[in-house]
Design an enzyme around this catalytic site. Structure first.
Site, mmCIF file in Angstrom:
data_model
loop_
_atom_site.group_PDB
_atom_site.id
_atom_site.type_symbol
_atom_site.label_atom_id
_atom_site.label_comp_id
_atom_site.label_asym_id
_atom_site.label_seq_id
_atom_site.Cartn_x
_atom_site.Cartn_y
_atom_site.Cartn_z
ATOM 1 N N ARG A 64 0.796 -1.558 0.305
ATOM 2 C CA ARG A 64 0.014 0.172 -0.356
ATOM 3 C C ARG A 64 0.831 1.348 -0.366
ATOM 4 O O ARG A 64 0.122 2.338 -0.075
ATOM 5 C CB ARG A 64 -0.770 0.056 1.218
ATOM 6 N N LYS A 171 2.728 -19.948 6.393
ATOM 7 C CA LYS A 171 1.886 -20.016 7.478
ATOM 8 C C LYS A 171 0.817 -18.891 8.132
ATOM 9 O O LYS A 171 1.456 -18.129 8.046
ATOM 10 C CB LYS A 171 2.576 -21.436 8.345
ATOM 11 N N HIS A 201 9.411 -23.740 6.798
ATOM 12 C CA HIS A 201 10.687 -23.039 6.401
ATOM 13 C C HIS A 201 11.723 -24.206 7.186
ATOM 14 O O HIS A 201 12.664 -24.638 6.558
ATOM 15 C CB HIS A 201 11.258 -21.777 6.680
ATOM 16 N N LYS A 205 15.808 -26.212 5.515
ATOM 17 C CA LYS A 205 17.433 -26.240 6.888
ATOM 18 C C LYS A 205 17.671 -28.009 6.366
ATOM 19 O O LYS A 205 17.222 -28.532 6.216
ATOM 20 C CB LYS A 205 16.199 -26.304 8.145
ATOM 21 N N GLU A 239 12.158 -20.795 22.205
ATOM 22 C CA GLU A 239 12.498 -19.810 21.697
ATOM 23 C C GLU A 239 13.063 -18.898 23.275
ATOM 24 O O GLU A 239 12.695 -19.455 24.104
ATOM 25 C CB GLU A 239 11.058 -19.490 21.191
ATOM 26 N N ASP A 258 0.623 -22.364 16.474
ATOM 27 C CA ASP A 258 2.214 -21.985 15.814
ATOM 28 C C ASP A 258 2.841 -22.814 15.312
ATOM 29 O O ASP A 258 3.713 -23.007 14.217
ATOM 30 C CB ASP A 258 2.192 -20.517 16.889
ATOM 31 N N HIS A 263 5.743 -27.480 12.172
ATOM 32 C CA HIS A 263 7.280 -27.964 12.691
ATOM 33 C C HIS A 263 7.690 -28.869 12.915
ATOM 34 O O HIS A 263 8.142 -29.695 12.088
ATOM 35 C CB HIS A 263 8.014 -26.909 13.073
ATOM 36 N N LYS A 361 8.385 -20.189 24.280
ATOM 37 C CA LYS A 361 8.592 -18.753 24.051
ATOM 38 C C LYS A 361 9.376 -18.823 25.515
ATOM 39 O O LYS A 361 8.555 -18.954 26.702
ATOM 40 C CB LYS A 361 7.781 -17.730 23.515
HETATM 41 N N1 NAP Z 1 8.020 -12.780 10.397
HETATM 42 C C1 NAP Z 1 8.099 -13.886 10.418
HETATM 43 O O1 NAP Z 1 8.948 -14.359 10.938
HETATM 44 C C2 NAP Z 1 6.889 -14.829 9.494
HETATM 45 C C3 NAP Z 1 7.619 -16.479 10.014
HETATM 46 C C4 NAP Z 1 6.639 -17.331 9.227
HETATM 47 C C5 NAP Z 1 5.657 -16.977 9.120
HETATM 48 N N2 NAP Z 1 4.849 -15.410 8.894
HETATM 49 C C6 NAP Z 1 3.765 -15.068 7.527
HETATM 50 O O2 NAP Z 1 4.139 -14.889 7.017
HETATM 51 C C7 NAP Z 1 2.843 -13.420 6.445
HETATM 52 C C8 NAP Z 1 3.915 -12.882 6.296
HETATM 53 O O3 NAP Z 1 4.484 -12.475 7.752
HETATM 54 P P1 NAP Z 1 5.232 -11.101 8.773
HETATM 55 O O4 NAP Z 1 5.924 -11.454 9.724
HETATM 56 O O5 NAP Z 1 6.027 -9.505 7.247
HETATM 57 O O6 NAP Z 1 3.859 -9.577 8.721
HETATM 58 P P2 NAP Z 1 3.412 -8.079 8.952
HETATM 59 O O7 NAP Z 1 4.765 -7.653 8.543
HETATM 60 O O8 NAP Z 1 2.321 -7.776 9.628
HETATM 61 O O9 NAP Z 1 3.390 -7.866 7.475
HETATM 62 C C9 NAP Z 1 1.989 -7.877 6.915
HETATM 63 C C10 NAP Z 1 2.275 -7.273 5.071
HETATM 64 O O10 NAP Z 1 0.601 -7.594 4.358
HETATM 65 C C11 NAP Z 1 0.953 -5.897 3.873
HETATM 66 N N3 NAP Z 1 -0.458 -6.066 3.931
HETATM 67 C C12 NAP Z 1 -1.866 -6.014 4.513
HETATM 68 N N4 NAP Z 1 -2.895 -5.327 4.583
HETATM 69 C C13 NAP Z 1 -3.413 -5.027 3.219
HETATM 70 C C14 NAP Z 1 -3.935 -5.030 1.862
HETATM 71 N N5 NAP Z 1 -5.260 -5.039 2.620
HETATM 72 N N6 NAP Z 1 -3.524 -4.451 1.041
HETATM 73 C C15 NAP Z 1 -2.036 -4.371 0.885
HETATM 74 N N7 NAP Z 1 -0.949 -5.069 1.256
HETATM 75 C C16 NAP Z 1 -1.131 -5.102 2.559
HETATM 76 C C17 NAP Z 1 1.544 -5.311 4.647
HETATM 77 O O11 NAP Z 1 1.236 -4.187 3.944
HETATM 78 P P3 NAP Z 1 1.605 -2.294 4.737
HETATM 79 O O12 NAP Z 1 2.747 -2.485 4.996
HETATM 80 O O13 NAP Z 1 0.954 -1.694 3.593
HETATM 81 O O14 NAP Z 1 0.550 -2.309 5.931
HETATM 82 C C18 NAP Z 1 2.190 -5.827 5.119
HETATM 83 O O15 NAP Z 1 3.349 -5.486 3.487
HETATM 84 C C19 NAP Z 1 1.647 -13.406 7.588
HETATM 85 O O16 NAP Z 1 1.006 -14.545 7.186
HETATM 86 C C20 NAP Z 1 2.736 -14.219 9.238
HETATM 87 O O17 NAP Z 1 1.649 -14.403 9.295
HETATM 88 C C21 NAP Z 1 6.019 -14.786 9.284
#
Ligand code: NAP
Length: 510
Positions: A64, A171, A201, A205, A239, A258, A263, A361
């Protein structure tokens, strides 16, 4: 068309080189998010740096923010500089960055998806991506259906001729069996099964893939890898960090959904499965599915599970707050931050051998390991006092962070008596190999581009895993009680130790 580059790290005469992805591009939805910045963008750079991406490669960010292509390029640059595994090469970067594009929009915006479609068509022309595109969903799960609909509406889900279109899903895949089945239906309605890549992921590994080498490339372990010799198996993912700013994601989900559902059950399946006919994706999955189908929950879930929630305490010399005091959390949340379960596998190989899975955690340290604990020798021809410090033999696969394998066995203590004590024999990746292990996301993104699905759980595996967890979640929900508090920096709630003690066993302290 941009000029082809020759990566100085590649020796074209080396026949052992891995396959290189063909002309293709990746669209990352949620490109401004944490996962994209810390893992996905750096992994793409690392792949380029290793010479594994084609010259005709493109990366498109969709979010966005009001960015243009140059702003986006700067964001990727900063993420790569901060998080990439391999050294920065100006030459590799310059070529890669020529294929970057940014499309601004929200998921409900038809125009934005039409712009995305024309951007990809343009990249096919100027960059030579060949109509081959992977759509990476690094977004909140509730946005999956709308993005899938948009991809269908804009024609992006439909390849022409030899082109391919693939979808990569992070996930959590559902929050129970019913929602996972529903999601599978929605996804498969837009993309055929073979085009869906669900990320776990852990499977990317090296240490997890090494489980297959350890078990099936050696003669040493197979004869003892069964109920005749194995007493039980402990699979731990601990963790030391708390939940930080991830309230929106974690609260209401909890440790079991989670980590255990995906995993740990995958690690268990790889540990327990029979030798596959080959490492062909279909054969590998068949064996994992057989294990997951054979899992049985003990009758009394009160005796065979434990859950906890971290309370404040001291960790690494710092005072840390408890889960309920974390910012953005409900102070009455019943979400567990620690979960332990005992599972049985009803087949000939594992009859009567419990698999204990735990995750949490704010535990004592960050560690993931699979510990296969063997039965005691049936007879010890030593004085009882000489074997007081002898434990059970164990084989420990150290998944992270100190990657390797440890074998624990008894050895005579030097001296005049026959005292026997536990010693460790270690294999460590750092000492045995000069090449550093690639990040899991490097391997998985490359496999998506190659269309190689072995390391991605298929719908049936995901659904079977929820079938295992659902009764436990229902049992805990029915209790409607607060999970047992445990002090940050310890190894979880007392009820988890009690669960093991009832079976005459103890958790390892990794
Ligand atoms: N972080 C990790 O290590 C991790 C590990 C495993 C799985 N995951 C999964 O991976 C996914 C992403 O994780 P994250 O930690 O990166 O989440 P995050 O930091 O909350 O990022 C979410 C992303 O989605 C975008 N978004 C949300 N609603 C939107 C909309 N209506 N239109 C356009 N863009 C939108 C956000 O963009 P804006 O900047 O515009 O808000 C942001 O780029 C999640 O499903 C999470 O469960 C994450």
């Amino acid at each position: 068309m941009s000029t082809e580059y020759v990566n100085p790290l590649r020796d074209p005469r080396d026949k052992r080189l891995p396959r290189i992805a063909g002309p293709s591009g990746i669209v990352i939805f949620g490109v401004t998010g944490d996962l994209s910045r810390k893992k996905l963008m750096p992994a793409i750079y690392d792949l380029a740096n290793r010479g594994l991406l084609p010259p005709g490669f493109a990366l498109v960010g969709f979010a966005r923010r009001d960015w243009d292509n140059e702003d986006f390029s700067k964001v990727v640059h900063d993420a790569v500089r901060e998080h990439a595994r391999t050294p920065f090469s100006e030459q590799v970067w310059r070529h890669l960055a020529e294929g970057f594009r940014f499309v601004q929009g929200s998921f409900g915006d038809d125009d934005a998806f039409d712009t995305l479609a024309s951007t990809l068509a343009d990249l096919d022309r100027v960059r030579g991506t060949g109509g081959n595109h992977a759509f990476y969903f690094s977004i909140p799960p509730n946005a999956f259906p709308v993005v899938l609909q948009q991809l269908r509406r804009s024609g992006l889900a439909d390849p022409h001729g030899d082109e391919w279109r693939r979808v990569v899903i992070e996930k959590p895949f559902g929050h129970d069996l019913a929602s996972a089945q529903e999601l599978n239906t929605i996804v498969n309605d837009v993309f055929p099964k073979e085009s869906v890549f669900r990320i776990d992921h852990y499977l990317g590994k090296e240490t997890v893939q090494n489980l297959l080498a350890l078990r099936f490339a050696n003669q040493l372990y197979e004869p003892i890898w069964n109920a005749n010799y194995v007493d039980h198996v402990q699979i731990t993912m601990a963790e030391d960090i708390g939940i930080g700013g991830r309230a929106g994601y974690y609260d209401g989900i909890g440790a079991a959904r989670d980590v255990i559902q995906n995993h740990l059950l995958q690690l268990m399946a790889l540990t327990a499965m029979e030798e596959p006919v080959s490492f062909d994706p279909k054969n590998l999955r068949t064996e994992k599915i057989k294990v997951l189908s054979a899992v049985r929950l003990p009758a009394d879930l009160g005796q065979a599970t434990a859950r906890g929630q971290y309370a404040g305490g001291w960790q690494g010399g710092q005072k840390v707050v408890g889960y309920l005091e974390e910012e953005g959390f409900s102070p009455t949340s019943k979400t567990e931050t620690y979960a332990a379960v005992k599972l049985l596998v009803d087949n000939r190989r594992w009859a009567g051998v419990p698999f204990y899975l735990r995750t949490g955690k704010r535990l004592g340290k960050r560690v993931t390991e699979i510990a296969v604990i063997f039965k005691r020798a049936p007879h010890l021809p030593f004085a009882r006092t000489d074997t007081e410090e002898l434990g059970s033999n164990a084989l420990v696969i150290r998944v992270q962070p100190d990657e390797g394998v440890t074998i624990r066995f008894g050895s005579k203590v030097p001296g005049p008596s026959m005292e026997v004590r536990d010693v460790n024999m270690d294999f460590s990746y750092g000492q045995s190999f000069t090449e550093a292990s690639p990040e899991a996301y490097e391997r998985l993104i490359l496999d998506v581009l190659l269309g190689e699905p072995s390391l991605f759980p298929q719908d049936e595996e995901v659904e079977l895993s929820w079938k295992i967890l659902d009764p436990i979640e229902r049992y805990w929900a029915k209790l409607n009680s607060q999970p047992e508090p445990y002090t940050a920096g310890t190894w979880g709630p007392a009820s988890s130790d009690a669960m093991m003690a009832r079976d005459g066993r103890v958790w390892r302290r990794p």
